[in-house]
Design a protein around this motif. Structure first.
Motif, short mmCIF file in Angstrom:
data_model
loop_
_atom_site.label_atom_id
_atom_site.label_comp_id
_atom_site.label_asym_id
_atom_site.label_seq_id
_atom_site.Cartn_x
_atom_site.Cartn_y
_atom_site.Cartn_z
N GLY A 170 41.81 35.25 37.13
CA GLY A 170 43.10 34.77 36.78
C GLY A 170 43.51 34.65 35.37
O GLY A 170 44.62 34.59 34.71
N GLY A 171 42.36 35.06 34.61
CA GLY A 171 42.74 35.02 32.95
C GLY A 171 43.06 36.33 32.42
O GLY A 171 43.63 37.21 33.38
N THR A 172 42.79 36.43 31.31
CA THR A 172 43.40 37.83 30.53
C THR A 172 42.06 38.74 30.09
O THR A 172 42.01 40.00 29.98
CB THR A 172 44.07 37.43 29.25
OG1 THR A 172 43.20 37.02 28.37
CG2 THR A 172 45.31 36.94 29.39
N GLY A 173 40.94 38.02 30.28
CA GLY A 173 39.93 38.97 29.86
C GLY A 173 39.75 38.65 28.39
O GLY A 173 38.65 39.43 27.73
N PHE A 174 40.36 38.22 27.59
CA PHE A 174 40.24 38.19 26.13
C PHE A 174 40.38 36.54 25.74
O PHE A 174 40.98 35.66 26.43
CB PHE A 174 41.36 38.69 25.43
CG PHE A 174 41.49 40.11 25.66
CD1 PHE A 174 40.56 41.21 25.00
CD2 PHE A 174 42.02 40.96 26.68
CE1 PHE A 174 40.39 42.37 25.17
CE2 PHE A 174 42.09 42.14 26.74
CZ PHE A 174 41.12 42.98 26.23
N LEU A 175 39.48 36.29 24.78
CA LEU A 175 39.42 34.80 24.20
C LEU A 175 40.28 34.65 22.95
O LEU A 175 39.94 36.10 22.03
CB LEU A 175 38.07 34.34 23.99
CG LEU A 175 37.16 34.22 25.40
CD1 LEU A 175 35.66 33.85 25.01
CD2 LEU A 175 37.74 33.40 26.33
N ASP A 176 40.79 33.69 22.69
CA ASP A 176 41.33 33.52 21.15
C ASP A 176 40.21 33.45 20.01
O ASP A 176 39.04 33.12 20.81
CB ASP A 176 42.37 32.36 21.03
CG ASP A 176 41.74 30.94 21.27
OD1 ASP A 176 40.83 30.67 20.32
OD2 ASP A 176 41.69 30.41 22.36
N TRP A 444 46.57 39.71 44.26
CA TRP A 444 45.83 38.75 43.27
C TRP A 444 45.27 39.35 42.00
O TRP A 444 45.63 39.01 40.78
CB TRP A 444 44.84 37.98 44.03
CG TRP A 444 43.85 37.39 43.03
CD1 TRP A 444 42.72 37.82 42.46
CD2 TRP A 444 43.91 36.13 42.58
NE1 TRP A 444 42.09 36.97 41.68
CE2 TRP A 444 42.97 35.91 41.71
CE3 TRP A 444 44.97 35.18 42.71
CZ2 TRP A 444 42.77 34.55 40.90
CZ3 TRP A 444 44.68 33.92 42.11
CH2 TRP A 444 43.60 33.80 41.09
N SER A 445 44.84 40.70 42.29
CA SER A 445 43.94 41.19 41.02
C SER A 445 44.76 42.33 40.38
O SER A 445 44.30 42.69 39.34
CB SER A 445 42.57 41.83 41.76
OG SER A 445 41.76 41.29 42.50
N GLY A 446 45.94 42.52 40.38
CA GLY A 446 47.02 43.14 39.94
C GLY A 446 47.61 42.71 38.73
O GLY A 446 46.96 41.94 37.75
N ASP A 447 48.84 42.89 38.53
CA ASP A 447 49.55 42.41 37.32
C ASP A 447 49.64 40.85 37.55
O ASP A 447 50.39 40.27 38.19
CB ASP A 447 50.99 43.00 37.20
CG ASP A 447 51.78 42.43 35.95
OD1 ASP A 447 51.47 41.64 35.35
OD2 ASP A 447 52.66 43.08 35.81
N GLY A 448 49.08 40.15 36.74
CA GLY A 448 48.98 38.60 36.58
C GLY A 448 50.30 37.96 36.49
O GLY A 448 50.43 36.75 36.56
#
Ligand SMILES: Cc1cc2nc3c(=O)[nH]c(=O)nc-3n(C[C@H](O)[C@H](O)[C@H](O)COP(=O)(O)OP(=O)(O)OC[C@H]3O[C@@H](n4cnc5c(N)ncnc54)[C@H](O)[C@@H]3O)c2cc1C
Length: 540
Positions: A170-176, A444-448
């Motif tokens: 459910g996240g973006t895969g990137f952290l700030d 679910w797993s596509g475009d959040g």
């Protein structure tokens, strides 16, 4: 750590099965030694998402999520195609809640429910479209492991991510950058590393002796009882005896081509787990006279192999979950035809790869290609490239679909026809061929940005350039092996217990057989049965 040639319980393998078994045995007062073949602890578990699927877990109560024994069992039965042993499934469900509580009470693990993550077949009876059974293990500081912190396997991509930070969770895969820096400075690791780290710490605290680079080569059997193992330590073979029992937790046989050819029901060319999983425990159990179960099955997953991408000395198999679910992408076979709902769960897709054409006598859907267009690539990035960045060179591309088809050796007319048909379904919001987008799971797993809407997975393929990536039939691990009873004791071909021999994890016949309930469908049962096996070995 002191090492002795005689202990109470020997555990072979240090993934979820071995670690939970060792913990349960050691907490019961047994002297435990664990031997790991690889130079790093953790097995495939440490490089996994680390998510266990645990129906009836107590975090559901906190969030007001309703679940019941009957619902969970009905759901698993609906996915079993009548291959599941009801007693084993019941033992899994009955131990699920207690296992989560036990791990949280006796280790640093603190699970959290992955919010809204649907079960994998949520519309089946007893399925949960809004999740509640899949757990995120959270972050664990490897600083707590002292000298052992560098002796645990980790995944390059998710080293500092919780599963809920990833696109799958459910996240973006990137952290700030601040969060990333904090996690690096404190060596906070999540996903599979976040699952195994706290258990390893608990084992070290209990004085369990852990050995890496220590492959077991065979069981010692005396007077009909498994009484020890032969194990190579620092290149020398030695015999270690176990007064109570030996627990096999050596993972699957996915890296043993001969066993794969002999047993699996269809092609599997791209294993995603650690290459030390070569079926050693299976062979030991066979030599000890074990009865085998579920041998044709594995936890299937489509994978992509990126040239030059090496993990543990072998070609890395990258799981393809997001890219095949995003709008503007489809799978086609060598004839240029779509053949499945690309957004369905990875384990179920294994069946599509194994379809045989009785006239051609060939596998209809291998090779398989993921086709996507310029809009998809620009909007979402692909295979590690962030949105807006140039798509990696190794990915095949062409200015038109016809040219792309020629490059990957499929009929250009057929590919154009397939894409036209797909675009028509997208325009009408209805995939008439395979129903993609109908299940809550598909959305679910596509475009959040469109989670749970059809737009999360349905989108046209109509903007140049066009791309193609070869997709392989892979596995997270095989799931067949020695049958056990509901306490993890290995059974012989007459159905009797083999004294002193226990098994847990992918080395054994999976308690849920081919049923994969939701995210964590392998680790959930593995941890429950790892605990059972450890308790049984310590108390028998
Ligand atoms: C990328 C990826 C992501 C995944 N994500 C998830 C997820 O989020 N949830 C989920 O449920 N499942 C997931 N899986 C599947 C899951 O990781 C496996 O099913 C699970 O880890 C298997 O646990 P195990 O203890 O049986 O085996 P493993 O974790 O593989 O451990 C087996 C260990 O035994 C050792 N061994 C082998 N032979 C010997 C020997 N002779 N002597 C001593 N040691 C030996 C191996 O080296 C290995 O370390 C994922 C898998 C992959 C590859």
């Amino acid at each position: 750590m002191a090492s002795s040639n005689k202990v109470d319980v020997i555990v072979l393998g240090s993934g979820a099965g071995g670690l939970t078994a060792a913990l349960a045995a050691a907490q019961s007062g047994a002297r435990v030694a664990l031997y790991e073949k690889a130079e790093l602890l953790g097995g495939s578990t440490a490089i996994s998402g680390g998510v266990p699927w645990m129906p009836l877990n107590h975090h559901q109560d906190e969030l007001g999520i309703e679940d019941s024994r009957e619902e969970a069992l009905t759901y698993l039965r609906s996915l079993s195609l009548d291959r599941m042993d009801p007693a084993m499934a019941e033992a899994f469900i009955d131990g699920s809640r207690a296992t989560v509580q036990w791990l949280e009470e006796t280790t640093d693990l603190e699970f959290a429910i992955m919010p809204m993550y649907p079960d994998y077949h949520p519309e089946h009876p007893g399925g949960k479209p809004h999740g509640g059974r899949s757990l995120d293990p959270g972050l664990f500081s490897y600083e707590k492991l002292g000298e052992w912190k560098s002796k645990v396997a980790k995944s390059r991509r998710s080293a500092h991510l919780k599963i809920t930070d990833t696109t799958l969770g459910g996240g973006t895969g990137f952290l700030d950058s601040e969060t990333q820096k904090f996690r690096e400075e404190n060596d906070l690791r999540g996903c599979g590393a976040g699952l195994v780290g706290p258990i390893i710490k608990a084992l070290l605290d209990l004085g369990v002796s852990l050995h890496v680079n220590a492959p077991a080569t065979d069981l010692v059997i005396e007077d009909g009882r498994v009484s020890g193992v032969r194990v190579e330590i620092d290149g020398f073979e030695t015999t270690v005896r176990a007064s109570k029992g030996v627990i096999l937790a050596t993972g699957g046989f996915e890296w043993n081509p001969e066993l794969v050819r002999s047993f699996l029901r269809g092609p599997m060319t791209s294993p995603a787990g650690v290459p030390t999983n070569t079926g050693d425990g299976l062979l030991m159990a066979m030599r000890a006279g074990a009865s085998l179960g579920n041998m044709a099955q594995a936890w299937w997953v489509p994978t992509v192999e990126i040239p030059g991408d090496i993990a543990f000395g072998k070609q890395r198999a990258n799981l393809v979950n997001r890219e095949r679910t995003l709008p503007g992408s489809i799978f086609v076979n060598g004839k240029g035809k779509r053949f499945t709902n690309e957004a369905s769960n990875y384990n179920a897709l294994g069946g599509a790869f194994h379809q045989l054409d009785s006239t051609d006598f060939s596998y209809v859907n291998l090779p398989c290609w993921l086709i996507f267009d310029g809009r998809n690539a620009r909007t979402y990035g692909s295979f590690g490239t962030p949105p807006g960045q140039p798509i990696a060179e190794w990915i095949t591309r062409a200015p038109s679909l016809r040219e792309l088809a020629v490059k990957i050796d499929i009929d250009p007319d057929e590919l154009e026809h397939t894409v036209d048909r797909w675009n028509g379904f997208v325009a009408r919001g209805d995939d008439k061929d395979f129903g993609r987008g109908k299940s809550a799971y598909d959305r679910w797993s596509g475009d959040g940005n469109h989670r749970f809407e059809l737009e999360s997975t349905l989108g046209p393929i109509d903007e140049a350039p066009f791309y193609a990536v070869r997709v392989h039939s892979g596995t997270l691990g095989t799931s067949g092996g020695p049958r056990t009873d509901t306490r993890g004791r290995v059974l012989d071909t007459k159905g009797d217990v083999i004294p002193g021999l226990y098994a847990a994890g992918n080395v054994a016949a999976a308690p849920t057989a081919m049923a994969y309930g939701g995210a964590g469908g392998t680790l959930g049962p593995i941890m429950v049965f790892g605990r059972y096996a450890g308790l049984a070995a310590a108390h028998d």
